[in-house]
Design a protein around this motif. Structure first.
Motif, PDB file in Angstrom:
ATOM      1  N   ASN A  70       0.798  -1.224   0.000  1.00  0.00           N
ATOM      2  CA  ASN A  70       0.000   0.000   0.000  1.00  0.00           C
ATOM      3  C   ASN A  70       0.829   1.273   0.000  1.00  0.00           C
ATOM      4  OD1 ASN A  70      -2.412  -1.461   0.038  1.00  0.00           O
ATOM      5  ND2 ASN A  70      -2.256  -1.694   2.247  1.00  0.00           N
ATOM      6  N   MET A  71       2.058   1.202  -0.481  1.00  0.00           N
ATOM      7  CA  MET A  71       2.902   2.389  -0.544  1.00  0.00           C
ATOM      8  C   MET A  71       3.747   2.307  -1.809  1.00  0.00           C
ATOM      9  SD  MET A  71       5.801   3.721   2.170  1.00  0.00           S
ATOM     10  CE  MET A  71       4.657   4.083   3.484  1.00  0.00           C
ATOM     11  N   PRO A  72       3.780   3.363  -2.623  1.00  0.00           N
ATOM     12  CA  PRO A  72       4.644   3.345  -3.803  1.00  0.00           C
ATOM     13  C   PRO A  72       6.107   3.120  -3.404  1.00  0.00           C
ATOM     14  CG  PRO A  72       3.118   5.188  -3.892  1.00  0.00           C
ATOM     15  CD  PRO A  72       3.002   4.579  -2.522  1.00  0.00           C
ATOM     16  N   MET A  73       6.861   2.451  -4.258  1.00  0.00           N
ATOM     17  CA  MET A  73       8.254   2.122  -3.950  1.00  0.00           C
ATOM     18  C   MET A  73       9.071   3.377  -3.635  1.00  0.00           C
ATOM     19  SD  MET A  73      10.403  -0.207  -3.409  1.00  0.00           S
ATOM     20  CE  MET A  73      10.227  -1.763  -4.203  1.00  0.00           C
ATOM     21  N   TYR A  74       8.837   4.466  -4.347  1.00  0.00           N
ATOM     22  CA  TYR A  74       9.560   5.709  -4.086  1.00  0.00           C
ATOM     23  C   TYR A  74       9.319   6.177  -2.654  1.00  0.00           C
ATOM     24  CZ  TYR A  74      11.079  10.563  -4.463  1.00  0.00           C
ATOM     25  OH  TYR A  74      11.709  11.765  -4.243  1.00  0.00           O
ATOM     26  N   ASP A  75       8.073   6.150  -2.221  1.00  0.00           N
ATOM     27  CA  ASP A  75       7.741   6.561  -0.853  1.00  0.00           C
ATOM     28  C   ASP A  75       8.353   5.621   0.176  1.00  0.00           C
ATOM     29  OD1 ASP A  75       6.295   8.706  -1.855  1.00  0.00           O
ATOM     30  OD2 ASP A  75       4.378   7.642  -1.750  1.00  0.00           O
ATOM     31  N   LYS A  76       8.365   4.322  -0.132  1.00  0.00           N
ATOM     32  CA  LYS A  76       8.975   3.347   0.776  1.00  0.00           C
ATOM     33  C   LYS A  76      10.468   3.628   0.907  1.00  0.00           C
ATOM     34  CE  LYS A  76       7.904  -0.117   3.103  1.00  0.00           C
ATOM     35  NZ  LYS A  76       7.507   0.093   4.503  1.00  0.00           N
ATOM     36  N   ALA A  77      11.126   3.955  -0.213  1.00  0.00           N
ATOM     37  CA  ALA A  77      12.560   4.272  -0.182  1.00  0.00           C
ATOM     38  C   ALA A  77      12.828   5.506   0.681  1.00  0.00           C
ATOM     39  CB  ALA A  77      13.078   4.480  -1.599  1.00  0.00           C
ATOM     40  N   LEU A  78      12.006   6.528   0.538  1.00  0.00           N
ATOM     41  CA  LEU A  78      12.162   7.726   1.376  1.00  0.00           C
ATOM     42  C   LEU A  78      11.969   7.405   2.853  1.00  0.00           C
ATOM     43  CD1 LEU A  78      10.344  10.480  -0.714  1.00  0.00           C
ATOM     44  CD2 LEU A  78      12.805  10.181  -0.380  1.00  0.00           C
ATOM     45  N   GLU A  79      10.970   6.574   3.152  1.00  0.00           N
ATOM     46  CA  GLU A  79      10.710   6.169   4.533  1.00  0.00           C
ATOM     47  C   GLU A  79      11.916   5.429   5.114  1.00  0.00           C
ATOM     48  OE1 GLU A  79       6.886   4.265   6.437  1.00  0.00           O
ATOM     49  OE2 GLU A  79       8.089   2.704   5.495  1.00  0.00           O
ATOM     50  N   ILE A  80      12.495   4.536   4.332  1.00  0.00           N
ATOM     51  CA  ILE A  80      13.665   3.789   4.797  1.00  0.00           C
ATOM     52  C   ILE A  80      14.847   4.737   5.011  1.00  0.00           C
ATOM     53  CG2 ILE A  80      15.407   2.079   4.116  1.00  0.00           C
ATOM     54  CD1 ILE A  80      13.072   0.490   2.822  1.00  0.00           C
ATOM     55  N   CYS A  81      15.070   5.672   4.085  1.00  0.00           N
ATOM     56  CA  CYS A  81      16.166   6.639   4.247  1.00  0.00           C
ATOM     57  C   CYS A  81      15.994   7.466   5.510  1.00  0.00           C
ATOM     58  CB  CYS A  81      16.264   7.544   3.022  1.00  0.00           C
ATOM     59  SG  CYS A  81      16.933   6.736   1.565  1.00  0.00           S
ATOM     60  N   ASP A  82      14.789   7.954   5.731  1.00  0.00           N
ATOM     61  CA  ASP A  82      14.513   8.732   6.953  1.00  0.00           C
ATOM     62  C   ASP A  82      14.777   7.900   8.201  1.00  0.00           C
ATOM     63  OD1 ASP A  82      13.779  10.944   5.469  1.00  0.00           O
ATOM     64  OD2 ASP A  82      11.617  10.601   5.678  1.00  0.00           O
ATOM     65  N   TYR A  83      14.362   6.647   8.165  1.00  0.00           N
ATOM     66  CA  TYR A  83      14.563   5.757   9.311  1.00  0.00           C
ATOM     67  C   TYR A  83      16.050   5.545   9.578  1.00  0.00           C
ATOM     68  CZ  TYR A  83      14.270   1.798  12.428  1.00  0.00           C
ATOM     69  OH  TYR A  83      14.412   0.967  13.504  1.00  0.00           O
ATOM     70  N   LEU A  84      16.830   5.315   8.516  1.00  0.00           N
ATOM     71  CA  LEU A  84      18.264   5.102   8.689  1.00  0.00           C
ATOM     72  C   LEU A  84      18.933   6.334   9.277  1.00  0.00           C
ATOM     73  CD1 LEU A  84      19.078   3.167   5.400  1.00  0.00           C
ATOM     74  CD2 LEU A  84      18.871   2.229   7.711  1.00  0.00           C
TER      75      LEU A  84
END
Length: 103
Positions: A70-84
């Protein structure tokens, strides 16, 4: 984020981050059913001054309209970057090891 292990004996010179591929997860993609065959653990045994992490995220083999979990891959990548960044990963030199994402 799964902390596989950190280097307690010597200063940390390098961080290693494992990303799994489609249909995988932070453990199954990198080894067998237990820690004895887990690549990130092997790295900890063989390398000094290294912290090792494996990131887990939804990556089903099939998706609808370009969305994964339920999340576009681009948004998932941004979420992971923010988390890191918020976890402090990447302050040291960083090596990223990735499993195929289907191509």
């Amino acid at each position: 984020l799964i902390t596989v292990g950190t280097c307690a004996e010597s200063p940390v010179a390098l961080e290693v981050l494992f990303f799994h591929g489609l249909g995988g997860d932070a453990h199954a993609s990198w080894g067998g059913p237990d820690e004895s065959g887990y690549w990130p653990s092997w790295l900890l045994l063989d390398a000094k001054g290294v912290d090792v992490f494996s990131i887990n995220y939804a990556a089903p083999k099939f998706h609808v309209n370009g969305k994964i979990a339920n999340m576009p891959m681009y948004d998932k990548a941004l979420e992971i970057c923010d988390y890191l960044v918020s976890s402090g990963i990447g302050k040291k030199p960083l090596v990223v090891i990735c499993h195929s994402l289907g191509g």
